[in-house]
Design an enzyme around this catalytic site. Structure first.
Site, PDB file in Angstrom:
ATOM      1  N   THR A  96      -0.598  -8.441  -6.697  1.00 33.84           N
ATOM      2  CA  THR A  96      -1.303  -9.631  -7.182  1.00 33.84           C
ATOM      3  C   THR A  96      -0.678 -10.039  -8.512  1.00 33.84           C
ATOM      4  O   THR A  96      -0.851  -9.344  -9.519  1.00 33.84           O
ATOM      5  CB  THR A  96      -2.812  -9.344  -7.373  1.00 33.84           C
ATOM      6  OG1 THR A  96      -3.347  -8.869  -6.136  1.00 33.84           O
ATOM      7  CG2 THR A  96      -3.556 -10.597  -7.812  1.00 33.84           C
ATOM      8  N   LYS A 171      -4.766 -15.957  -3.779  1.00 33.48           N
ATOM      9  CA  LYS A 171      -5.337 -14.625  -4.092  1.00 33.48           C
ATOM     10  C   LYS A 171      -6.129 -14.682  -5.412  1.00 33.48           C
ATOM     11  O   LYS A 171      -7.205 -14.096  -5.531  1.00 33.48           O
ATOM     12  CB  LYS A 171      -4.205 -13.604  -4.176  1.00 33.48           C
ATOM     13  CG  LYS A 171      -4.574 -12.261  -4.761  1.00 33.48           C
ATOM     14  CD  LYS A 171      -5.551 -11.474  -3.899  1.00 33.48           C
ATOM     15  CE  LYS A 171      -6.004 -10.212  -4.634  1.00 33.48           C
ATOM     16  NZ  LYS A 171      -7.032  -9.482  -3.956  1.00 33.48           N
ATOM     17  N   LYS A 239      -6.638  -7.705 -15.427  1.00 35.88           N
ATOM     18  CA  LYS A 239      -5.276  -8.262 -15.296  1.00 35.88           C
ATOM     19  C   LYS A 239      -5.329  -9.566 -14.495  1.00 35.88           C
ATOM     20  O   LYS A 239      -4.797 -10.594 -14.919  1.00 35.88           O
ATOM     21  CB  LYS A 239      -4.390  -7.207 -14.595  1.00 35.88           C
ATOM     22  CG  LYS A 239      -2.978  -7.583 -14.279  1.00 35.88           C
ATOM     23  CD  LYS A 239      -2.713  -7.950 -12.818  1.00 35.88           C
ATOM     24  CE  LYS A 239      -3.165  -6.998 -11.759  1.00 35.88           C
ATOM     25  NZ  LYS A 239      -2.798  -7.347 -10.396  1.00 35.88           N
TER      26      LYS A 239
HETATM   27  N1  LIG Z   1      -7.279  -1.673  -5.470  1.00 33.05           N
HETATM   28  C1  LIG Z   1      -7.693  -2.750  -4.818  1.00 33.05           C
HETATM   29  O1  LIG Z   1      -8.829  -2.803  -4.300  1.00 33.05           O
HETATM   30  C2  LIG Z   1      -6.802  -3.952  -4.645  1.00 33.05           C
HETATM   31  C3  LIG Z   1      -7.141  -4.907  -3.684  1.00 33.05           C
HETATM   32  C4  LIG Z   1      -6.296  -6.007  -3.476  1.00 33.05           C
HETATM   33  C5  LIG Z   1      -5.145  -6.148  -4.245  1.00 33.05           C
HETATM   34  N2  LIG Z   1      -4.845  -5.218  -5.212  1.00 33.05           N
HETATM   35  C6  LIG Z   1      -3.606  -5.417  -5.986  1.00 33.05           C
HETATM   36  O2  LIG Z   1      -2.616  -4.574  -5.395  1.00 33.05           O
HETATM   37  C7  LIG Z   1      -1.695  -4.122  -6.387  1.00 33.05           C
HETATM   38  C8  LIG Z   1      -1.642  -2.599  -6.384  1.00 33.05           C
HETATM   39  O3  LIG Z   1      -2.965  -2.116  -6.664  1.00 33.05           O
HETATM   40  P1  LIG Z   1      -3.387  -0.577  -6.544  1.00 33.05           P
HETATM   41  O4  LIG Z   1      -4.867  -0.571  -6.460  1.00 33.05           O
HETATM   42  O5  LIG Z   1      -2.573   0.092  -5.516  1.00 33.05           O
HETATM   43  O6  LIG Z   1      -2.953  -0.070  -8.008  1.00 33.05           O
HETATM   44  P2  LIG Z   1      -2.508   1.378  -8.489  1.00 33.05           P
HETATM   45  O7  LIG Z   1      -3.150   2.450  -7.671  1.00 33.05           O
HETATM   46  O8  LIG Z   1      -2.688   1.389  -9.961  1.00 33.05           O
HETATM   47  O9  LIG Z   1      -0.939   1.406  -8.160  1.00 33.05           O
HETATM   48  C9  LIG Z   1      -0.057   0.642  -8.926  1.00 33.05           C
HETATM   49  C10 LIG Z   1       1.366   0.940  -8.528  1.00 33.05           C
HETATM   50  O10 LIG Z   1       2.252   0.241  -9.424  1.00 33.05           O
HETATM   51  C11 LIG Z   1       3.184   1.188  -9.988  1.00 33.05           C
HETATM   52  N3  LIG Z   1       3.617   0.750 -11.311  1.00 33.05           N
HETATM   53  C12 LIG Z   1       2.846   0.324 -12.341  1.00 33.05           C
HETATM   54  N4  LIG Z   1       3.615  -0.009 -13.402  1.00 33.05           N
HETATM   55  C13 LIG Z   1       4.899   0.219 -13.026  1.00 33.05           C
HETATM   56  C14 LIG Z   1       6.149   0.054 -13.673  1.00 33.05           C
HETATM   57  N5  LIG Z   1       6.236  -0.429 -14.924  1.00 33.05           N
HETATM   58  N6  LIG Z   1       7.273   0.380 -12.991  1.00 33.05           N
HETATM   59  C15 LIG Z   1       7.195   0.857 -11.715  1.00 33.05           C
HETATM   60  N7  LIG Z   1       6.040   1.032 -11.047  1.00 33.05           N
HETATM   61  C16 LIG Z   1       4.896   0.712 -11.697  1.00 33.05           C
HETATM   62  C17 LIG Z   1       2.409   2.474 -10.034  1.00 33.05           C
HETATM   63  O11 LIG Z   1       3.284   3.566 -10.204  1.00 33.05           O
HETATM   64  P3  LIG Z   1       2.733   4.951 -10.841  1.00 33.05           P
HETATM   65  O12 LIG Z   1       2.086   5.662  -9.707  1.00 33.05           O
HETATM   66  O13 LIG Z   1       3.952   5.611 -11.361  1.00 33.05           O
HETATM   67  O14 LIG Z   1       1.765   4.577 -11.927  1.00 33.05           O
HETATM   68  C18 LIG Z   1       1.729   2.428  -8.656  1.00 33.05           C
HETATM   69  O15 LIG Z   1       2.643   2.725  -7.635  1.00 33.05           O
HETATM   70  C19 LIG Z   1      -2.175  -4.720  -7.712  1.00 33.05           C
HETATM   71  O16 LIG Z   1      -1.461  -5.891  -7.981  1.00 33.05           O
HETATM   72  C20 LIG Z   1      -3.658  -5.027  -7.443  1.00 33.05           C
HETATM   73  O17 LIG Z   1      -4.143  -6.052  -8.273  1.00 33.05           O
HETATM   74  C21 LIG Z   1      -5.631  -4.107  -5.418  1.00 33.05           C
END
Ligand SMILES: NC(=O)c1ccc[n+]([C@@H]2O[C@H](COP(=O)([O-])OP(=O)(O)OC[C@H]3O[C@@H](n4cnc5c(N)ncnc54)[C@H](OP(=O)(O)O)[C@@H]3O)[C@@H](O)[C@H]2O)c1
Length: 288
Positions: A96, A171, A239
């Site tokens: 997102t 989104k 964010k």
């Molecule tokens: N959670 C939800 O319910 C949900 C629903 C819809 C959409 N989303 C969206 O989907 C996306 C992922 O969400 P998530 O819930 O999976 O988040 P998350 O568990 O925090 O995972 C984030 C990912 O991004 C990586 N990352 C962060 N900073 C980085 C950097 N500087 N360089 C390389 N990798 C980096 C993290 O790596 P590390 O493991 O090394 O930190 C991890 O693989 C986001 O944009 C979020 O807004 C989330």
């Protein structure tokens, strides 16, 4: 069958990659924190040392990352995936981010000869586990048709929204609604408790009224039980709320209610709730 690189195996990326693998696509994974790829690697995924290697080995490269900076960091540099892109490759960013950032990335990617789609998702990690996400897609619809089978491994509904960046815009609109609804739910619950209304009556009335919604059905019991096991952390919603502000300013959209909701969740993040589920906003009211 197309080979797929999956970069970003966090809360959402891990189950999404697992579902793609389960449908038989050969998968290579990369995550900044290697530990989080363990489960996928034990289930048969190949492990790449960096984003570039993951992209070199694959026809389709998917990223599912926190924010714009994260996408920028896996794209660029000596080990950046952009160095492995070229004609016949497709890059899909499912993170997102803002429409403007997504359009900028699409220009960089398409200058290599590769195609790009923005494809953010609607649904929590438990919906991702079931392979029932809604996937919003921006970019050339012919490219979408080429990778539709991969999307179907992760999602139930696939919508073509428009050109590059349009899906990221849609989104943000969805998350505008979700943030407002969660804020209203927390306040509604607070008022009904102060009025001495039984919590089961509160739920039953809500769930049979015109405001009935899966958002309330999922989060009201979590708020009442104080169960804030993370499905969607407050830090990610904050964010998105900041991305909504930036995007609204860019296009001149007037959104006074959004500003209040953004400030409420930002306060929750500074009060120590950043890593908790968005339902934890309700607990902040008790701190007054
Ligand atoms: N959670 C939800 O319910 C949900 C629903 C819809 C959409 N989303 C969206 O989907 C996306 C992922 O969400 P998530 O819930 O999976 O988040 P998350 O568990 O925090 O995972 C984030 C990912 O991004 C990586 N990352 C962060 N900073 C980085 C950097 N500087 N360089 C390389 N990798 C980096 C993290 O790596 P590390 O493991 O090394 O930190 C991890 O693989 C986001 O944009 C979020 O807004 C989330």
């Amino acid at each position: 069958m197309k080979s797929v690189a999956f970069i970003g195996t966090g809360l959402m990326g891990r189950p999404m990659a697992a579902n793609v693998m389960e449908k038989g696509f050969p998968i290579t994974v990369y995550n900044r924190t290697k530990e989080k790829t363990k489960q996928l690697v034990s289930a048969g995924a190949r492990l790449a040392e960096n984003p570039r290697q993951a992209a070199e080995e694959s026809d389709v490269v998917i990223t599912m990352l926190s924010n714009i900076e994260a996408v920028e960091s896996v794209l660029s540099g000596e080990h950046g995936l952009i160095r492995a892109l070229g004609k016949d490759k497709v890059f899909i960013d499912m993170s997102t981010i803002t429409p403007a950032a997504s359009r900028k990335f699409s220009e960089l990617v398409e200058a290599t000869g590769a195609k790009m789609l923005d494809a953010p998702v609607v649904g929590t990690s438990s919906v991702a586990e079931k392979g029932e996400l809604s996937i919003l897609v921006g970019g050339d619809p012919r490219v979408l048709d080429d990778v539709r089978d991969i999307f179907h491994a992760m999602g139930k509904f696939i919508f073509h929204v428009g050109d590059h960046g349009s899906a990221c815009g849609m989104k943000l609109v969805v998350n505008h609604f979700i943030s407002g609804m969660i804020g209203l739910l927390a306040e509604g619950l607070e008022l009904s408790e102060k009025l001495g209304i039984d919590s089961s009556v509160f739920s039953n009335v809500l769930n049979t009224s015109a405001v009935k919604s899966p958002v309330y059905e999922l989060r009201a019991p979590k708020m009442m039980a104080g169960d804030h096991a993370t499905q969607f952390p407050i830090r990610l919603l904050v964010k998105d709320l900041n991305y909504i502000t930036q995007t609204a300013e860019k296009v001149g959209a007037v959104m006074p209610m959004h500003s209040l909701v953004r400030d409420l969740f930002s306060l929750a993040a500074t009060y120590g709730y950043a890593e908790q589920d968005i339902s934890a906003i309700y607990e902040m009211f008790d701190r007054k």
